[in-house]
Design an enzyme around this catalytic site. Structure first.
Site, short mmCIF file in Angstrom:
data_model
loop_
_atom_site.label_atom_id
_atom_site.label_comp_id
_atom_site.label_asym_id
_atom_site.label_seq_id
_atom_site.Cartn_x
_atom_site.Cartn_y
_atom_site.Cartn_z
N TYR A 159 13.74 44.14 -40.39
CA TYR A 159 13.04 43.31 -41.37
C TYR A 159 13.19 42.03 -41.30
O TYR A 159 12.29 41.46 -41.73
CB TYR A 159 13.36 43.85 -42.81
CG TYR A 159 13.09 45.23 -43.09
CD1 TYR A 159 11.62 45.55 -43.37
CD2 TYR A 159 13.85 46.41 -42.89
CE1 TYR A 159 11.24 46.82 -43.62
CE2 TYR A 159 13.21 47.72 -43.13
CZ TYR A 159 12.08 48.00 -43.41
OH TYR A 159 11.37 49.14 -43.85
N ARG A 215 15.70 58.62 -52.24
CA ARG A 215 14.61 58.05 -53.12
C ARG A 215 14.57 59.06 -54.25
O ARG A 215 13.09 59.27 -54.52
CB ARG A 215 13.45 58.03 -52.27
CG ARG A 215 13.38 56.85 -51.29
CD ARG A 215 12.94 55.31 -52.22
NE ARG A 215 12.93 54.48 -51.13
CZ ARG A 215 12.07 53.83 -50.54
NH1 ARG A 215 10.59 54.33 -50.76
NH2 ARG A 215 12.11 52.69 -49.98
N ASP A 238 17.90 48.10 -53.12
CA ASP A 238 17.08 48.16 -52.24
C ASP A 238 18.00 47.67 -50.86
O ASP A 238 18.86 46.75 -51.18
CB ASP A 238 15.93 47.71 -52.17
CG ASP A 238 14.86 47.89 -51.01
OD1 ASP A 238 14.36 48.75 -51.01
OD2 ASP A 238 14.84 47.27 -49.99
N ARG A 286 8.91 51.01 -64.31
CA ARG A 286 8.45 49.79 -63.31
C ARG A 286 7.57 48.85 -63.83
O ARG A 286 7.58 47.81 -62.97
CB ARG A 286 8.20 50.43 -62.03
CG ARG A 286 7.70 50.00 -60.82
CD ARG A 286 8.81 49.40 -60.02
NE ARG A 286 8.42 48.63 -58.97
CZ ARG A 286 7.96 47.30 -58.96
NH1 ARG A 286 7.65 46.82 -59.93
NH2 ARG A 286 7.37 46.63 -57.87
N ARG A 346 8.35 56.36 -57.46
CA ARG A 346 7.23 56.45 -58.05
C ARG A 346 6.40 57.65 -58.08
O ARG A 346 5.50 57.95 -58.89
CB ARG A 346 6.06 55.69 -57.08
CG ARG A 346 6.58 54.30 -57.30
CD ARG A 346 5.73 53.26 -56.13
NE ARG A 346 6.34 53.66 -54.85
CZ ARG A 346 5.90 52.99 -53.67
NH1 ARG A 346 5.11 52.11 -53.72
NH2 ARG A 346 6.49 53.44 -52.79
O1 CP3 Z 1 16.46 56.45 -55.01
C1 CP3 Z 1 16.89 56.00 -54.45
O2 CP3 Z 1 16.91 56.56 -53.20
C2 CP3 Z 1 17.55 54.57 -54.53
C3 CP3 Z 1 16.96 53.55 -54.23
C4 CP3 Z 1 16.42 53.05 -52.99
C5 CP3 Z 1 15.11 52.36 -52.75
N1 CP3 Z 1 15.09 51.79 -51.42
C6 CP3 Z 1 14.35 51.94 -53.84
C7 CP3 Z 1 12.92 51.61 -53.49
C8 CP3 Z 1 16.92 53.28 -51.67
C9 CP3 Z 1 18.01 53.80 -51.21
C10 CP3 Z 1 16.25 52.44 -50.79
C11 CP3 Z 1 16.32 52.09 -49.13
C12 CP3 Z 1 15.50 51.75 -48.42
N2 CP3 Z 1 14.76 50.48 -48.81
C13 CP3 Z 1 15.44 51.92 -47.12
C14 CP3 Z 1 16.08 52.84 -46.21
C15 CP3 Z 1 15.73 54.37 -46.52
C16 CP3 Z 1 14.54 54.67 -45.91
O3 CP3 Z 1 13.49 54.91 -46.91
O4 CP3 Z 1 14.28 54.70 -44.88
C17 CP3 Z 1 14.46 50.95 -46.52
C18 CP3 Z 1 13.85 51.13 -45.09
C19 CP3 Z 1 13.76 50.15 -47.43
C20 CP3 Z 1 12.84 49.10 -47.47
C21 CP3 Z 1 11.87 49.21 -48.38
N3 CP3 Z 1 12.08 49.29 -49.89
C22 CP3 Z 1 10.37 49.39 -48.08
C23 CP3 Z 1 9.77 49.40 -46.65
C24 CP3 Z 1 9.83 49.59 -49.43
C25 CP3 Z 1 8.18 49.52 -49.49
C26 CP3 Z 1 7.71 50.94 -49.25
C27 CP3 Z 1 7.33 51.71 -50.53
O5 CP3 Z 1 7.40 52.74 -50.63
O6 CP3 Z 1 6.52 51.01 -51.20
C28 CP3 Z 1 10.87 49.49 -50.33
C29 CP3 Z 1 10.35 49.46 -51.75
C30 CP3 Z 1 11.24 50.44 -52.64
N4 CP3 Z 1 12.58 50.59 -52.50
C31 CP3 Z 1 10.73 51.29 -53.64
C32 CP3 Z 1 11.85 52.06 -54.16
C33 CP3 Z 1 11.48 52.84 -55.37
C34 CP3 Z 1 9.08 51.34 -53.97
C35 CP3 Z 1 8.88 49.92 -54.69
C36 CP3 Z 1 7.96 49.92 -56.03
O7 CP3 Z 1 8.60 50.73 -56.89
O8 CP3 Z 1 6.97 49.56 -56.06
#
Ligand code: CP3
Length: 343
Positions: free
Chosen positions: A149, A23, A73, A36, A27
């Site tokens: 999910y 990540r 994602d 964003r 944010r």
């Molecule tokens: O920078 C990176 O790592 C690349 C991008 C990336 C994202 N999600 C962007 C994202 C990667 C590799 C993921 C993987 C992901 N997504 C996982 C596996 C890794 C982990 O963290 O365990 C999982 C379980 C998800 C599912 C997911 N996506 C959730 C549960 C959420 C919401 C939680 C939150 O933090 O809001 C997301 C959204 C998400 N994916 C965001 C980002 C930057 C935040 C959304 C936003 O900007 O509004």
């Protein structure tokens, strides 16, 4: 000469180990929050190559990580299969849950590549635009984690629906996993064709399963994925991240055929050095909350991790993704600490 990230799979680096952070785009960065804002729909954001390329590059400009991870994602896969997926502000992902084989039949692999074309375009453009010393990391969610999910319909603490379905009706739940193995293999193979130089498989919720279930829903599908990827891309390194696997990390490494394994922060580093590192590269595992705290406590932890792991095949990372509360200056401190590190 091989890039530092890719050379790490062959043996310990002579200088600083390479690093990237899960990540690393997100944010905690003001420039991410700004861009964003352009769309309220997170998946649309992931499917906009201009925006996805830009936010992938943002952390590299600040901190010069050795790896650039594709911005996307894990839930683009259920979306591409035809399940309804959306992200709600403050609530996270919301899906129309699939609780039976009957409901699974509504999904289809037919539109997969068409649907994911913008992600492939992002990969292709990144492979042109990242600095020449940086390695492009593709990724996907592992079948088990994505299935949770799809079946729960949202994030969960206890995974009651997925775990009970898996035990009550392994054949039916296995059909969900099989679709995900097919889609995920296709997806990662295509990322490799478009320029991903390494891929990571995120199994974030691997740690909630008992040993028997872990073997069936984490190890088996991951082994199948690795086999299919290697058939097309024999030299594409695959990193697995079975978060929370505990001592089952060892079986995961032995039985899946991954080239590298990402450690969560609970894994003792000396154990990893003795048991896992002789078999594959290890990546990890600073606690993401220690990065929030920063300062000398963070330096002490980094020291401990490097002392144990930098003598073998090693890429530095966190044990889980950067959280939004993380001060960007702490990431700068971490990057400088690594650059200044010497054996
Ligand atoms: O920078 C990176 O790592 C690349 C991008 C990336 C994202 N999600 C962007 C994202 C990667 C590799 C993921 C993987 C992901 N997504 C996982 C596996 C890794 C982990 O963290 O365990 C999982 C379980 C998800 C599912 C997911 N996506 C959730 C549960 C959420 C919401 C939680 C939150 O933090 O809001 C997301 C959204 C998400 N994916 C965001 C980002 C930057 C935040 C959304 C936003 O900007 O509004």
């Amino acid at each position: 000469m091989k890039k530092a990230f890719l050379a790490a799979f062959d043996g310990p680096s002579r200088t600083q180990p390479p690093f990237w952070l899960m990540r690393q785009a997100g944010r905690y960065l003001p420039e991410y929050r700004k861009i964003r804002k352009q769309t309220s729909n997170f998946l649309e954001f992931c499917y906009s190559p201009d925006l996805a390329v830009e936010v992938t590059l943002q952390p590299l400009r600040r901190y010069g990580m050795d790896g650039a991870i594709l911005f996307s994602d894990i839930l683009v896969i259920p979306d591409a299969l035809g399940q309804s997926v959306r992200f709600e502000e403050g609530r996270g992902p919301v899906l129309e849950p699939i609780r039976s084989v009957e409901q699974l039949k509504a999904l289809s692999l037919d539109g997969l590549h068409r649907h994911l074309a913008p992600v492939y375009e992002t990969v292709e453009r990144l492979s042109q635009e990242i600095p020449k010393e940086t390695t492009l990391i593709g990724f996907a969610g592992a079948p088990w984690t994505v299935a949770t999910y799809m079946v729960e319909g949202h994030g969960s603490k206890d995974y009651v629906e997925s775990r009970t379905w898996a035990v009550r009706d392994p054949e039916g739940f296995g059909a969900v996993i099989d679709v995900l193995v097919d889609a995920t293999a296709e997806y990662l193979i295509e990322q490799g064709r478009r320029g991903a130089e390494v891929v990571q498989i995120f199994d974030s919720w691997a740690g909630v399963l008992s040993e028997t279930e872990f073997r069936r829903w984490v190890i088996e599908p991951t082994a199948e994925l690795v086999k299919r990827i290697k058939k097309i891309h024999p030299n594409l390194p695959v990193i697995g991240f079975p978060k929370g696997a505990g001592v089952l990390y060892e079986a995961y490494v032995k039985e899946t055929g991954v080239d590298g394994v990402s450690l969560d922060s609970t894994v003792p580093v000396e154990w990893a050095a003795n048991v896992l590192q002789p078999q594959c590269l290890v990546q990890g595992n600073l606690d993401n909350l220690i990065l929030v705290a920063g300062g000398s406590a963070m330096e002490r932890e980094m020291e401990r991790i490097f002392d144990a792991l930098a003598g073998g095949r090693f890429i530095f990372n966190l044990g889980h993704g950067i959280i939004p509360q993380t001060p960007p200056e702490h990431v700068a401190h971490l990057a400088k600490w690594i650059r200044d590190w010497s054996k």
